[in-house]
Design an enzyme around this catalytic site. Sequence first.
Site, PDB file in Angstrom:
ATOM      1  N   HIS A 263     -11.768  -2.078   0.553  1.00 47.72           N
ATOM      2  CA  HIS A 263     -10.575  -1.334   0.164  1.00 47.72           C
ATOM      3  C   HIS A 263      -9.343  -2.183   0.416  1.00 47.72           C
ATOM      4  CE1 HIS A 263      -7.732   1.955  -0.297  1.00 47.72           C
ATOM      5  NE2 HIS A 263      -8.710   2.537  -0.969  1.00 47.72           N
ATOM      6  N   ASP A 314     -16.084   6.096  -2.970  1.00 46.22           N
ATOM      7  CA  ASP A 314     -17.066   6.118  -4.062  1.00 46.22           C
ATOM      8  C   ASP A 314     -18.510   5.980  -3.596  1.00 46.22           C
ATOM      9  OD1 ASP A 314     -15.261   6.405  -6.215  1.00 46.22           O
ATOM     10  OD2 ASP A 314     -14.588   4.372  -5.828  1.00 46.22           O
TER      11      ASP A 314
HETATM   12  N1  COA Z   1     -18.632  -6.435  -2.130  1.00 52.49           N
HETATM   13  C1  COA Z   1     -18.655  -7.727  -1.740  1.00 52.49           C
HETATM   14  N2  COA Z   1     -17.570  -8.419  -1.378  1.00 52.49           N
HETATM   15  C2  COA Z   1     -16.402  -7.758  -1.404  1.00 52.49           C
HETATM   16  C3  COA Z   1     -16.294  -6.410  -1.788  1.00 52.49           C
HETATM   17  C4  COA Z   1     -17.461  -5.756  -2.159  1.00 52.49           C
HETATM   18  N3  COA Z   1     -17.442  -4.477  -2.532  1.00 52.49           N
HETATM   19  N4  COA Z   1     -15.015  -6.030  -1.706  1.00 52.49           N
HETATM   20  C5  COA Z   1     -14.324  -7.092  -1.285  1.00 52.49           C
HETATM   21  N5  COA Z   1     -15.169  -8.136  -1.105  1.00 52.49           N
HETATM   22  C6  COA Z   1     -14.796  -9.472  -0.647  1.00 52.49           C
HETATM   23  C7  COA Z   1     -14.164 -10.232  -1.810  1.00 52.49           C
HETATM   24  O1  COA Z   1     -15.118 -10.917  -2.575  1.00 52.49           O
HETATM   25  C8  COA Z   1     -13.220 -11.149  -1.078  1.00 52.49           C
HETATM   26  O2  COA Z   1     -13.989 -12.187  -0.503  1.00 52.49           O
HETATM   27  P1  COA Z   1     -13.431 -13.694  -0.462  1.00 52.49           P
HETATM   28  O3  COA Z   1     -12.226 -13.628   0.401  1.00 52.49           O
HETATM   29  O4  COA Z   1     -14.571 -14.440   0.095  1.00 52.49           O
HETATM   30  O5  COA Z   1     -13.104 -14.026  -1.887  1.00 52.49           O
HETATM   31  C9  COA Z   1     -12.706 -10.286   0.068  1.00 52.49           C
HETATM   32  O6  COA Z   1     -13.759  -9.342   0.332  1.00 52.49           O
HETATM   33  C10 COA Z   1     -11.420  -9.560  -0.245  1.00 52.49           C
HETATM   34  O7  COA Z   1     -11.646  -8.752  -1.401  1.00 52.49           O
HETATM   35  P2  COA Z   1     -10.653  -8.544  -2.607  1.00 52.49           P
HETATM   36  O8  COA Z   1     -11.415  -8.336  -3.862  1.00 52.49           O
HETATM   37  O9  COA Z   1      -9.600  -9.615  -2.598  1.00 52.49           O
HETATM   38  O10 COA Z   1      -9.981  -7.186  -2.198  1.00 52.49           O
HETATM   39  P3  COA Z   1      -8.947  -6.360  -3.059  1.00 52.49           P
HETATM   40  O11 COA Z   1      -8.067  -5.691  -2.090  1.00 52.49           O
HETATM   41  O12 COA Z   1      -8.314  -7.174  -4.128  1.00 52.49           O
HETATM   42  O13 COA Z   1      -9.874  -5.308  -3.805  1.00 52.49           O
HETATM   43  C11 COA Z   1     -11.406  -3.552  -4.041  1.00 52.49           C
HETATM   44  C12 COA Z   1     -10.230  -4.078  -3.257  1.00 52.49           C
HETATM   45  C13 COA Z   1     -11.659  -2.104  -3.637  1.00 52.49           C
HETATM   46  C14 COA Z   1     -11.075  -3.588  -5.537  1.00 52.49           C
HETATM   47  C15 COA Z   1     -12.654  -4.424  -3.736  1.00 52.49           C
HETATM   48  O14 COA Z   1     -12.997  -4.266  -2.372  1.00 52.49           O
HETATM   49  C16 COA Z   1     -13.805  -4.109  -4.647  1.00 52.49           C
HETATM   50  O15 COA Z   1     -13.897  -4.660  -5.743  1.00 52.49           O
HETATM   51  N6  COA Z   1     -14.749  -3.188  -4.202  1.00 52.49           N
HETATM   52  C17 COA Z   1     -15.828  -2.773  -5.052  1.00 52.49           C
HETATM   53  C18 COA Z   1     -15.350  -1.758  -6.077  1.00 52.49           C
HETATM   54  C19 COA Z   1     -15.059  -0.436  -5.455  1.00 52.49           C
HETATM   55  O16 COA Z   1     -15.822   0.093  -4.670  1.00 52.49           O
HETATM   56  N7  COA Z   1     -13.917   0.140  -5.853  1.00 52.49           N
HETATM   57  C20 COA Z   1     -13.504   1.437  -5.410  1.00 52.49           C
HETATM   58  C21 COA Z   1     -12.261   1.359  -4.595  1.00 52.49           C
HETATM   59  S1  COA Z   1     -11.892   2.936  -3.859  1.00 52.49           S
END
Ligand code: COA
Length: 377
Positions: A263, A314
């Site tokens: 998140h 979710d």
């Molecule tokens: N699975 C695996 N790795 C994850 C992850 C996940 N669900 N969520 C974050 N990470 C990792 C990223 O790959 C990144 O790693 P890195 O630094 O090695 O590149 C790090 O954690 C930071 O993640 P990031 O994508 O930059 O976070 P964000 O704040 O931009 O995005 C979300 C937040 C929620 C979009 C992201 O966590 C995600 O895509 N989650 C899965 C989708 C989801 O469940 N969405 C519902 C949100 S309520």
Amino acid sequence: MAEIYEGAIDKGLEGVVACTTEISSIVDATLCFRGYTIEDLAAHSTFEEVVYLLWYDKLPSQNEYKTFCQTLHKEMALKDDLVKQLSSLPHAGVHPMSWLRTAVSMLALWDPDANEQDEKSQDRIALRLTAKVGSLVALFERLRQGKSYVAPNPEKSFAWNFMYMLSGKEPDAEVEKVFDTCLILHADHELNCSAFAARVTASSLSDIYSAVVSGIGALKGPLHGGANEQVMLTLLEIGTVAKAESWIKKALANKDKVMGFGHRVYKNGDPRAKILQSMSQSLTKKFGKPEFFEMSKVIHETVENEKGLLPNVDFYSATVYYSMGIPIDLYTPIFATSRVSGWLAHIFEQYSKNRIYRPRGEWTGHTGLKWKPLNQR
Ligand code: COA
């Protein structure tokens, strides 16, 4: 290019405070709607009361609650003419969020207040939209099953009616309560992607329907509301509790995102996930699918141990809906059924202290090019 624009870039606007808000707040792992914790509301309130709270910044009195519920439940009904028009839309192979986006846009054409800007008209639009998004989702499911529209019972709750309009069967008290709690948990969430999208549209002083359609479009994506469907598809693909740990470890090694985890704001856990976790445990047991909860637990532990990431809203909502027999591609439309109430609160807040959103982009493209006629290129 510093000479064109100099400013800090926050990719994805991380940490940027874009407006002041009094609707919901997130402090560490505490989520509040208008000052009440989500735990308090989930345990004691109803979706109808939470909608009232989000819009009017106070809990309703007994009379206010009664009138609000009566009006909302009555508004759940869809006019024959609208049902007829919606029945002519394609649904085979259409994602329900795409259908919903179109259907909500169509709803505006039947609403005499759609472009009015006075407070009373806007209140009526908000009630209609909140009442009808769920009815549209239920209608979509009926149509694609070749079944006819089921009218709501205004004496019953919003949660009861949604389940009834979807299946044509009366839900039992536990299902009604669990579904109502799901609606409460999803109703708002500070400046999330779809609320921001709705506010951006509202900030041009566009109409409420346009702003809500923007919210639906943003919610659809798998990084936002679309994640709940992906969670269930992942569980079904893994198939057994025994395979869960190795499957997830492999996915993480491949740098795949595990849906339902992580998140932008919560780094110490999403309080909604904790409530959903216990509902998932009891519902999967009630409906004879305990293996899906067990699988979820293994995934939860593995992602937490390997990546330090915790489940978001979710993750456990997927197995709650699955236990109730709700089709997987309706999970995100159900999210919209509840979240529309939060979008509306944000749209009203935006109108009340508006300034158009107009950020800058730092130029990183070509400079100084000279146009050449077509025959010289
Ligand atoms: N699975 C695996 N790795 C994850 C992850 C996940 N669900 N969520 C974050 N990470 C990792 C990223 O790959 C990144 O790693 P890195 O630094 O090695 O590149 C790090 O954690 C930071 O993640 P990031 O994508 O930059 O976070 P964000 O704040 O931009 O995005 C979300 C937040 C929620 C979009 C992201 O966590 C995600 O895509 N989650 C899965 C989708 C989801 O469940 N969405 C519902 C949100 S309520």
